[in-house]
Design a protein around this motif. Structure first.
Motif, short mmCIF file in Angstrom:
data_model
loop_
_atom_site.label_atom_id
_atom_site.label_comp_id
_atom_site.label_asym_id
_atom_site.label_seq_id
_atom_site.Cartn_x
_atom_site.Cartn_y
_atom_site.Cartn_z
N PRO A 303 0.82 -1.21 0.00
CA PRO A 303 0.00 0.00 0.00
C PRO A 303 0.85 1.26 0.00
O PRO A 303 1.96 1.27 0.55
CB PRO A 303 -0.80 -0.12 1.30
N GLY A 304 0.36 2.28 -0.63
CA GLY A 304 1.06 3.56 -0.63
C GLY A 304 1.25 4.10 -2.04
O GLY A 304 0.70 3.57 -3.02
N ASP A 305 2.02 5.16 -2.14
CA ASP A 305 2.30 5.81 -3.42
C ASP A 305 3.61 5.30 -4.00
O ASP A 305 4.54 4.95 -3.27
CB ASP A 305 2.40 7.33 -3.24
N GLU A 306 3.67 5.30 -5.32
CA GLU A 306 4.91 4.93 -5.99
C GLU A 306 5.87 6.11 -5.94
O GLU A 306 5.49 7.27 -6.14
CB GLU A 306 4.63 4.55 -7.44
N HIS A 307 7.14 5.81 -5.68
CA HIS A 307 8.19 6.82 -5.67
C HIS A 307 9.33 6.35 -6.57
O HIS A 307 9.60 5.15 -6.65
CB HIS A 307 8.74 7.05 -4.26
N ARG A 308 9.99 7.27 -7.21
CA ARG A 308 11.17 6.96 -8.00
C ARG A 308 12.34 7.79 -7.47
O ARG A 308 12.28 9.01 -7.45
CB ARG A 308 10.94 7.27 -9.48
N LEU A 309 13.37 7.09 -7.07
CA LEU A 309 14.56 7.75 -6.54
C LEU A 309 15.72 7.51 -7.49
O LEU A 309 15.93 6.39 -7.96
CB LEU A 309 14.91 7.20 -5.14
N LEU A 310 16.45 8.58 -7.78
CA LEU A 310 17.60 8.49 -8.67
C LEU A 310 18.87 8.41 -7.82
O LEU A 310 19.11 9.26 -6.96
CB LEU A 310 17.67 9.71 -9.59
N VAL A 311 19.66 7.37 -8.08
CA VAL A 311 20.92 7.17 -7.36
C VAL A 311 22.07 7.31 -8.36
O VAL A 311 22.09 6.65 -9.40
CB VAL A 311 20.96 5.78 -6.69
N VAL A 312 23.02 8.17 -8.04
CA VAL A 312 24.20 8.38 -8.88
C VAL A 312 25.44 8.18 -8.02
O VAL A 312 25.58 8.82 -6.97
CB VAL A 312 24.21 9.79 -9.50
N ALA A 313 26.32 7.29 -8.45
CA ALA A 313 27.57 7.01 -7.73
C ALA A 313 27.32 6.71 -6.26
O ALA A 313 28.02 7.19 -5.37
CB ALA A 313 28.53 8.18 -7.90
N GLY A 314 26.27 5.91 -6.00
CA GLY A 314 26.01 5.46 -4.63
C GLY A 314 25.26 6.41 -3.75
O GLY A 314 25.11 6.16 -2.55
N ARG A 315 24.73 7.51 -4.32
CA ARG A 315 24.05 8.52 -3.50
C ARG A 315 22.72 8.92 -4.12
O ARG A 315 22.63 9.14 -5.34
CB ARG A 315 24.96 9.75 -3.37
N VAL A 316 21.67 9.01 -3.28
CA VAL A 316 20.37 9.48 -3.76
C VAL A 316 20.49 10.97 -4.08
O VAL A 316 20.89 11.77 -3.23
CB VAL A 316 19.27 9.25 -2.70
N VAL A 317 20.14 11.34 -5.31
CA VAL A 317 20.27 12.75 -5.70
C VAL A 317 18.92 13.39 -6.04
O VAL A 317 18.84 14.61 -6.16
CB VAL A 317 21.23 12.92 -6.90
N ALA A 318 17.88 12.59 -6.21
CA ALA A 318 16.56 13.16 -6.52
C ALA A 318 15.49 12.11 -6.24
O ALA A 318 15.75 10.90 -6.29
CB ALA A 318 16.48 13.61 -7.98
N ALA A 319 14.29 12.58 -5.95
CA ALA A 319 13.16 11.68 -5.72
C ALA A 319 11.88 12.34 -6.20
O ALA A 319 11.71 13.56 -6.10
CB ALA A 319 13.04 11.34 -4.23
N VAL A 468 20.09 17.01 -12.00
CA VAL A 468 20.75 15.73 -11.70
C VAL A 468 21.93 15.46 -12.63
O VAL A 468 22.81 14.67 -12.31
CB VAL A 468 19.73 14.57 -11.79
N GLY A 469 21.96 16.12 -13.78
CA GLY A 469 23.08 15.94 -14.69
C GLY A 469 24.41 16.34 -14.07
O GLY A 469 25.46 15.77 -14.40
N HIS A 470 24.39 17.31 -13.14
CA HIS A 470 25.64 17.71 -12.49
C HIS A 470 26.22 16.56 -11.68
O HIS A 470 27.44 16.37 -11.64
CB HIS A 470 25.39 18.93 -11.59
N ALA A 471 25.34 15.79 -11.03
CA ALA A 471 25.82 14.65 -10.25
C ALA A 471 26.43 13.59 -11.17
O ALA A 471 27.45 12.96 -10.84
CB ALA A 471 24.68 14.06 -9.43
N ILE A 472 25.82 13.39 -12.35
CA ILE A 472 26.33 12.40 -13.29
C ILE A 472 27.68 12.85 -13.84
O ILE A 472 28.64 12.05 -13.96
CB ILE A 472 25.31 12.17 -14.43
N VAL A 473 27.80 14.12 -14.17
CA VAL A 473 29.08 14.65 -14.69
C VAL A 473 30.16 14.57 -13.61
O VAL A 473 31.31 14.18 -13.88
CB VAL A 473 28.90 16.09 -15.19
N GLU A 474 29.82 14.90 -12.37
CA GLU A 474 30.79 14.81 -11.28
C GLU A 474 31.22 13.37 -11.05
O GLU A 474 32.39 13.10 -10.73
CB GLU A 474 30.18 15.39 -10.00
N HIS A 475 30.29 12.44 -11.24
CA HIS A 475 30.61 11.01 -11.13
C HIS A 475 31.68 10.61 -12.15
O HIS A 475 32.61 9.85 -11.84
CB HIS A 475 29.31 10.21 -11.34
N LEU A 476 31.57 11.12 -13.35
CA LEU A 476 32.51 10.76 -14.41
C LEU A 476 33.78 11.60 -14.40
O LEU A 476 34.87 11.11 -14.73
CB LEU A 476 31.82 10.90 -15.78
#
Length: 718
Positions: A303-319, A468-476
């Motif tokens: 039960p509940g609402d669906e959530h989508r969390l974005l994880v980049v390089a082991g860290r949640v960066v957006a939900a 969130v693209g900043h987190a992806i660029v920092e990851h690379l």
């Protein structure tokens, strides 16, 4: 009324890199006004009014007067139609969603012939805008009303949709560009290289060259993912694989109602039916799920609402959180009509990747049909006035909730992604409150996805967009790393005298310093001294292959004036820019260049692109070449065979290289020291000086420089 012949488009050239006009790619158009040369805008009766009525924002364009409304002033005062065409094309691009601020139009030595240029991110899009702008302008000139601006804009927008990067990829590329990281598009889709040579990384939407194929395979197998997560203590809904509708019902009875039925390897929520409570519902949902995957899973309904969390390089960066989609009956319209009127009118819904929400089509969606059936309805039924009808459960995942995520939820989500092994992942979880630990409310992670879409975080329906693209660029490309900008050292050599020999000697010197050197010159394309293609590699498309090679950590490019004028440079910026001379005007008549004094404007392009921590290398024996120093953002190294041209530069503490006929002298300010060679160099000063100056500017020691000069002849003969 006089009917004018069309403006003739004589030549259209896409300039892929820095060029005579701008640092960026552009479309250059040579056009002939014909008799319209005698008809500037203020001489054509009613033209300005027709034009500004069709394209009202034109009147506010900046222009030569340097302020908003400048172009409107120029129109009223009288400006030639090549200039008008430039602004019409730019406005069509603006209206089509690709804002374009740069354009220029210049007369040539031939009466009525102009060179018009505008910023062009993509050649196909630019040509479409030019074609539509040309047609539109001629209709307005000849008062052929009405003109269909909307159709012209649609044509350009369609070209953009066909040719441009998807929104997730475009966002990552934009974040990389903010960091000064160059990019190269590697196919017609979303495969993009960030950085050059050995320092590059590649992305494909939100997947990277660090994304594990094994991890992606695990994420694609929902049952395997659940088992692995459960083993490390991540809460997941219990479930079973069902090979038939009957097995699905048996599994549901074992698990306990209500249940969820979904494809084991589906994505984007396709084929997922929630909150099933009867055998009929479960078996019907199995048929829907079976169409979207190779196996069907039956799981406990959480039960509940669906959530989508974005994880980049082991860290949640957006939900982002989802919500149900409903319509309210009016006693007149069908469910399908109500969905179109009450849900699909949302401008965020559409068919392209630019829309964060998809259009709902009840008759074509098995999950929606199942939910309607549970309410005793079909898409064609007419609900009673005031009746609320559930259309989609949790499909509208577009409410930003990043700041609400409980630290324990973030920890569990990050553990799930590490367990699967992905560097970037979208995690779907169901919970009543993302601000509370999952265990306390019976919440669970239901999926871990590779290559997640970013649009819900970039354009949420409610809440703050997340870059969130900043987190992806920092990851690379970590900011504190030596490779933070993804660039390898590039040396560009422009001129007409011995430029191929200069390029080859420069490459040899850099190779002796331990670099894996790529060389693009008239003799061909070379990797590590080995010719891999004998084509003339001053062609930008050929030369760019060096930047794609993962073997290269340094590259040297020979660039003639014709390369700059015909194609633009193969790179956006370089560490060392060399200009040896300003010759070659006699070969450039097709570009309306006839005199040597026109050459500095062309060759300065090589200096314009030198990085701030780089250097420009200039021939001080030619005062016009030395004068290009003002256009270099980096330091300047001068070279000469005669001391006087170097005096002022050295007095100011600058570096210089001079040749007195027998000895090379490295000069820093007033100090100088000879370069000790085993034998007098066999190379002419026109080759020796610029190549050695470039290698010295790059940081090679005097000993390496001397060794390179001593051994180059043997290397070149090999």
């Amino acid at each position: 009324m006089t009917v004018f012949d069309d403006i003739r488009l004589l030549r259209v050239t896409f300039l892929r890199g820095p060029n005579l006009w701008t640092y960026r790619s552009a479309l250059e158009v040579w056009l002939d006004l014909g008799v319209l040369e005698d008809w500037p805008s203020d001489k054509l009766p009613g033209f300005v009014d027709r034009l500004t009525t069709a394209l009202p924002a034109l009147a506010e364009h900046h222009c030569g007067v340097g302020e908003a409304g400048g172009f409107g002033q120029r129109l009223r005062e009288g400006t030639w139609l090549g200039h008008v065409l430039e602004h019409v094309v730019i406005e069509l691009l603006n209206l089509a969603g690709m804002p374009t601020g740069f354009g220029q139009t210049r007369s040539t030595s031939q009466r009525g012939v102009y060179r018009m240029v505008f910023r062009a991110r993509d050649a196909v899009v630019a040509r479409a805008a030019l074609t539509q702008g040309h047609k539109l302008l001629m209709k307005l000139v000849n008062d052929q009303r009405p003109v269909d601006v909307a159709a012209a804009v649609k044509t350009v927008r369609d070209a953009i949709d066909d040719a441009y990067l998807g929104p997730s990829t475009a966002h990552i590329v934009a974040c990389a560009t903010e960091r000064g990281i160059p990019h190269i598009r590697l196919n017609d889709g979303n495969l993009v290289q960030l950085g050059h040579g050995r320092r590059q990384h590649r992305i494909w939407t939100a997947e990277t060259d660090r994304t594990s194929a094994i991890a992606e395979g695990i994420a694609g197998d929902k049952d395997l993912t659940k088992r692995l997560l459960a083993e490390v203590g991540v809460p997941v809904p219990e479930g079973q694989v069902a090979a038939t509708p009957a097995e699905a019902w048996e599994a549901a009875e074992d698990i306990g109602l209500p249940v969820v039925v979904k494809p084991a390897d589906g994505n984007h929520g396709r084929g997922v039916t929630l909150d099933l409570r009867t055998r009929e519902q479960v078996e019907a949902a199995w048929v829907v799920a079976d169409r979207h995957g190779s196996e069907v899973l039956v799981e406990r309904h959480v039960p509940g609402d669906e959530h989508r969390l974005l994880v980049v390089a082991g860290r949640v960066v957006a939900a982002a959180r989802g919500e149900t989609a409903w319509v309210t009956g009016d006693g007149t319209h069908s469910v399908t009509a109500l969905v179109d009127a009450q849900i699909n009118t949302d401008p965020r819904r559409g068919e392209t990747e630019d829309h964060p929400l998809a259009r709902l089509k009840p008759a074509d969606d098995g999950v929606i049909l199942a939910d309607l059936a549970r309410q005793g309805l079909t898409p064609d039924d007419v609900p009673a006035a005031g009746r609320r009808v559930l259309i989609q459960r949790n499909g509208n995942v577009s409410i930003d909730c990043t700041d609400e995520v409980h630290p324990e939820v973030a920890r569990v989500v990050e553990l799930a992604v590490r367990t699967v092994g992905l560097d970037i992942a979208g995690v779907d979880l169901v919970a009543e409150d993302i601000g509370r630990p999952l265990a306390a409310q019976g919440g669970a992670i239901v999926e871990v996805n590779a290559g997640p879409g970013l649009l819900a975080h970039l354009k949420p329906a409610v809440g703050h967009p997340r870059a969130v693209g900043h987190a992806i660029v920092e990851h690379l490309f970590p900011k504190d790393a030596e490779t933070a900008d993804g660039r390898i050292p590039l040396v560009g050599i422009a001129g007409s005298v011995e430029s191929t020999a200069v390029a080859r000697l420069t490459a040899w010197l850099l190779q002796l310093a331990g670099h894996a050197v790529g060389l693009a010159c008239r003799d061909g394309l070379f990797l590590g001294g080995r010719c891999i293609d004998a084509l003339d590699a001053t062609d930008s498309a050929v030369a760019q292959r060096l930047l794609v090679s993962r073997e290269v950590d340094c590259a040297v490019f020979e660039n003639g004036a014709a390369t700059i004028l015909d194609q633009g440079l193969a790179y956006d910026r370089c560490r060392i820019g060399v200009v040896t001379d300003l010759g070659g005007a006699e070969t450039l008549a097709r570009h309306d260049i006839h005199e040597p004094d026109q050459m500095p404007r062309v060759l300065r392009t090589q200096l314009d692109v030198v990085l701030a921590d780089g250097a420009g290398v200039l021939n001080a024996d030619d005062p016009a070449v030395a004068a290009l120093a003002e256009f270099c953002d980096g330091s300047v190294v001068l070279y000469a065979t005669d001391p006087p041209p170097l005096a002022a530069h050295r007095a100011a503490g600058g570096r210089a290289l001079r040749h007195d006929g027998s000895t090379l002298w490295l000069c820093e300010g007033t100090a100088e020291r000879p370069l000790r060679l085993h034998a007098p160099p066999a190379l002419p000063a026109a080759v020796l000086l610029p190549a050695v100056a470039a290698a010295w500017a790059h940081g090679l020691s005097p000993a390496l420089l001397a060794a390179g000069i001593d051994t180059f002849a043997a290397h070149a003969a090999a």
